[in-house]
Each structure stands twice: as structure tokens, then as C-alpha cells.
Design a protein around this motif. Structure first.
Motif, PDB file in Angstrom:
ATOM      1  N   ASP A 253       1.676  57.567  45.535  1.00 53.92           N
ATOM      2  CA  ASP A 253       2.365  56.296  45.776  1.00 53.92           C
ATOM      3  C   ASP A 253       1.311  55.252  46.142  1.00 53.92           C
ATOM      4  O   ASP A 253       1.178  54.841  47.283  1.00 53.92           O
ATOM      5  CB  ASP A 253       3.395  56.468  46.904  1.00 53.92           C
ATOM      6  N   PHE A 254       0.548  54.859  45.125  1.00 55.83           N
ATOM      7  CA  PHE A 254      -0.636  54.026  45.362  1.00 55.83           C
ATOM      8  C   PHE A 254      -0.305  52.673  45.977  1.00 55.83           C
ATOM      9  O   PHE A 254      -1.095  52.113  46.722  1.00 55.83           O
ATOM     10  CB  PHE A 254      -1.424  53.839  44.060  1.00 55.83           C
ATOM     11  N   ASP A 255       0.872  52.118  45.665  1.00 51.47           N
ATOM     12  CA  ASP A 255       1.216  50.796  46.200  1.00 51.47           C
ATOM     13  C   ASP A 255       2.079  50.856  47.463  1.00 51.47           C
ATOM     14  O   ASP A 255       2.466  49.825  48.000  1.00 51.47           O
ATOM     15  CB  ASP A 255       1.887  49.931  45.132  1.00 51.47           C
ATOM     16  N   GLY A 256       2.374  52.082  47.928  1.00 51.85           N
ATOM     17  CA  GLY A 256       3.144  52.226  49.153  1.00 51.85           C
ATOM     18  C   GLY A 256       4.609  51.850  49.022  1.00 51.85           C
ATOM     19  O   GLY A 256       5.287  51.636  50.030  1.00 51.85           O
ATOM     20  N   SER A 257       5.132  51.784  47.807  1.00 49.48           N
ATOM     21  CA  SER A 257       6.516  51.355  47.576  1.00 49.48           C
ATOM     22  C   SER A 257       7.540  52.450  47.861  1.00 49.48           C
ATOM     23  O   SER A 257       8.731  52.190  47.868  1.00 49.48           O
ATOM     24  CB  SER A 257       6.679  50.896  46.125  1.00 49.48           C
ATOM     25  N   GLN A 258       7.081  53.674  48.080  1.00 56.82           N
ATOM     26  CA  GLN A 258       7.936  54.848  48.272  1.00 56.82           C
ATOM     27  C   GLN A 258       8.760  55.169  47.029  1.00 56.82           C
ATOM     28  O   GLN A 258       9.786  55.835  47.106  1.00 56.82           O
ATOM     29  CB  GLN A 258       8.816  54.713  49.513  1.00 56.82           C
ATOM     30  N   GLU A 259       8.291  54.677  45.886  1.00 55.58           N
ATOM     31  CA  GLU A 259       8.857  55.036  44.587  1.00 55.58           C
ATOM     32  C   GLU A 259       7.707  55.227  43.626  1.00 55.58           C
ATOM     33  O   GLU A 259       6.689  54.539  43.728  1.00 55.58           O
ATOM     34  CB  GLU A 259       9.775  53.934  44.053  1.00 55.58           C
ATOM     35  N   LEU A 260       7.863  56.161  42.704  1.00 55.83           N
ATOM     36  CA  LEU A 260       6.837  56.395  41.698  1.00 55.83           C
ATOM     37  C   LEU A 260       7.354  55.967  40.334  1.00 55.83           C
ATOM     38  O   LEU A 260       8.513  56.169  40.011  1.00 55.83           O
ATOM     39  CB  LEU A 260       6.437  57.873  41.641  1.00 55.83           C
ATOM     40  N   THR A 261       6.464  55.378  39.552  1.00 60.54           N
ATOM     41  CA  THR A 261       6.785  55.041  38.168  1.00 60.54           C
ATOM     42  C   THR A 261       6.655  56.296  37.311  1.00 60.54           C
ATOM     43  O   THR A 261       6.110  57.314  37.758  1.00 60.54           O
ATOM     44  CB  THR A 261       5.810  53.974  37.628  1.00 60.54           C
ATOM     45  N   ILE A 262       7.119  56.216  36.073  1.00 59.21           N
ATOM     46  CA  ILE A 262       6.944  57.344  35.146  1.00 59.21           C
ATOM     47  C   ILE A 262       5.464  57.683  35.017  1.00 59.21           C
ATOM     48  O   ILE A 262       5.089  58.852  35.016  1.00 59.21           O
ATOM     49  CB  ILE A 262       7.564  57.029  33.765  1.00 59.21           C
ATOM     50  N   ASP A 263       4.610  56.661  34.915  1.00 63.60           N
ATOM     51  CA  ASP A 263       3.170  56.911  34.779  1.00 63.60           C
ATOM     52  C   ASP A 263       2.610  57.627  36.006  1.00 63.60           C
ATOM     53  O   ASP A 263       1.780  58.527  35.878  1.00 63.60           O
ATOM     54  CB  ASP A 263       2.407  55.603  34.542  1.00 63.60           C
ATOM     55  N   GLU A 264       3.058  57.231  37.207  1.00 67.86           N
ATOM     56  CA  GLU A 264       2.579  57.889  38.426  1.00 67.86           C
ATOM     57  C   GLU A 264       3.076  59.326  38.512  1.00 67.86           C
ATOM     58  O   GLU A 264       2.334  60.213  38.927  1.00 67.86           O
ATOM     59  CB  GLU A 264       3.020  57.097  39.664  1.00 67.86           C
TER      60      GLU A 264
END
Length: 166
Positions: free
Chosen positions: A113-124
Motif C-alpha cells: 500500500d505504497f500511497d497509504g490509501s488502505q486500498e490496493l489497485t489491480i497493479d499493486e
């Protein structure tokens, strides 16, 4: 098919001291990584500094811990460039630790969770699966799945969760 070998996994001899660590030890490695490393690619010296956290858990002194760390570093540095991917190492250890599935997933997701959003994108999610499985493959000597297979699984997971993302 990927999870079926979990209970029967065999590991490289250098990896064995690092398998089945408790959650607190995995967390302390994560904290040490954040304190020690400047980026995701870490050197042997940085790796030894991070793994020094485990000396008490493994009941060894710093010299022996550095030796164990160096042996594992050589296994993980399969292209012999003097760097390993710290997140690949940490997430692979979490999966190999025998933590509860939810704790393992939460730890892996926190790492990606590189941006700290507590959500992951498909790419992540794809990167998390690829890196974790690559790390496990290095620890066990198995061949990792192809990235295309992981992308399909990540997209399927997003589709089933209702988080469709183009």
C-alpha cells in the motif's frame, strides 16, 4: 492450486531459521526495514542490520545472526547483483511464517500500500502476488508462476469483490 503445497513446502537450508517466525518478529523486521533502508533494493549490510532483530528470537549472537543472514541473502540474490528486494523478502517470510491467513494478507497488503490509501489497485495486487511468490520460490527452489497467470487472478479477485477497475 497455489495454496495446496503450503503444509508440505520444503525450503533451502539457509531459509529454515527464518521460517515459521511469530507475527511480532515479522513486524519487527518491517520496522527495522523502515529504519535502515533507503529504498526497496537492499545490500547485504542493510539486510544484516534488519535481520539482527531476529537474534533474540533465534537464540543466537550477532555474529551468528550475521552469518545466517548472509547465507539467506545469497539465496535471495539469485542474479548476484549485491541487492535483494526487501519487500519480496518480508512478504515471503510472512507467508512462510504460518500466521493466520488474515494476518498474512494484512501484512502483505500493508507492504504494497505504497500511497497509504488502505486500498490496493489491480497493479499493486499483481505486484504483491508476483513478488511474494517470487520470494517464496527463492526460499524453496521452486519456479514462480508466470506474471500473466497472476494478472488474471488479480483481475478475477477484483471482479469478484465488486471493485472493478479498468
Amino acid at each position: 492450486t497455489m495454496g495446496q503445497k503450503h503444509g508440505k513446502a520444503t525450503y533451502n537450508e539457509a531459509a529454515i531459521p527464518f521460517i515459521n517466525l511469530p507475527f511480532a518478529a515479522i513486524e519487527s523486521l518491517w520496522e527495522a526495514f523502515n529504519d535502515v533502508a533507503d529504498g526497496f533494493g537492499i545490500t547485504l549490510f542493510e539486510f544484516q542490520e534488519i535481520c539482527a532483530e531476529l537474534a533474540g528470537e533465534l537464540g543466537v549472537n550477532r555474529v551468528k545472526m550475521d552469518d545466517k543472514s548472509e547465507a539467506l541473502f545469497k539465496v535471495l540474490d539469485n542474479d548476484s547483483n549485491g541487492l535483494i528486494d526487501a519487500i519480496e523478502f518480508l512478504t515471503a517470510l510472512a507467508v512462510a511464517s504460518g500466521l493466520a491467513n488474515r494476518d498474512t494478507l494484512e501484512f502483505v497488503f500493508k507492504c504494497y500500500d505504497f500511497d497509504g490509501s488502505q486500498e490496493l489497485t489491480i497493479d499493486e495486487v499483481t505486484l504483491a502476488m508476483k513478488s511474494t511468490l517470487t520470494g517464496l520460490s527463492k526460499l524453496s527452489g521452486n519456479v514462480p508462476p508466470r506474471e500473466e497467470e497472476l494478472e488474471v487472478q488479480a483481475m478475477d479477485a477484483f471482479f469478484q469483490s465488486g471493485k472493478n477497475e479498468a
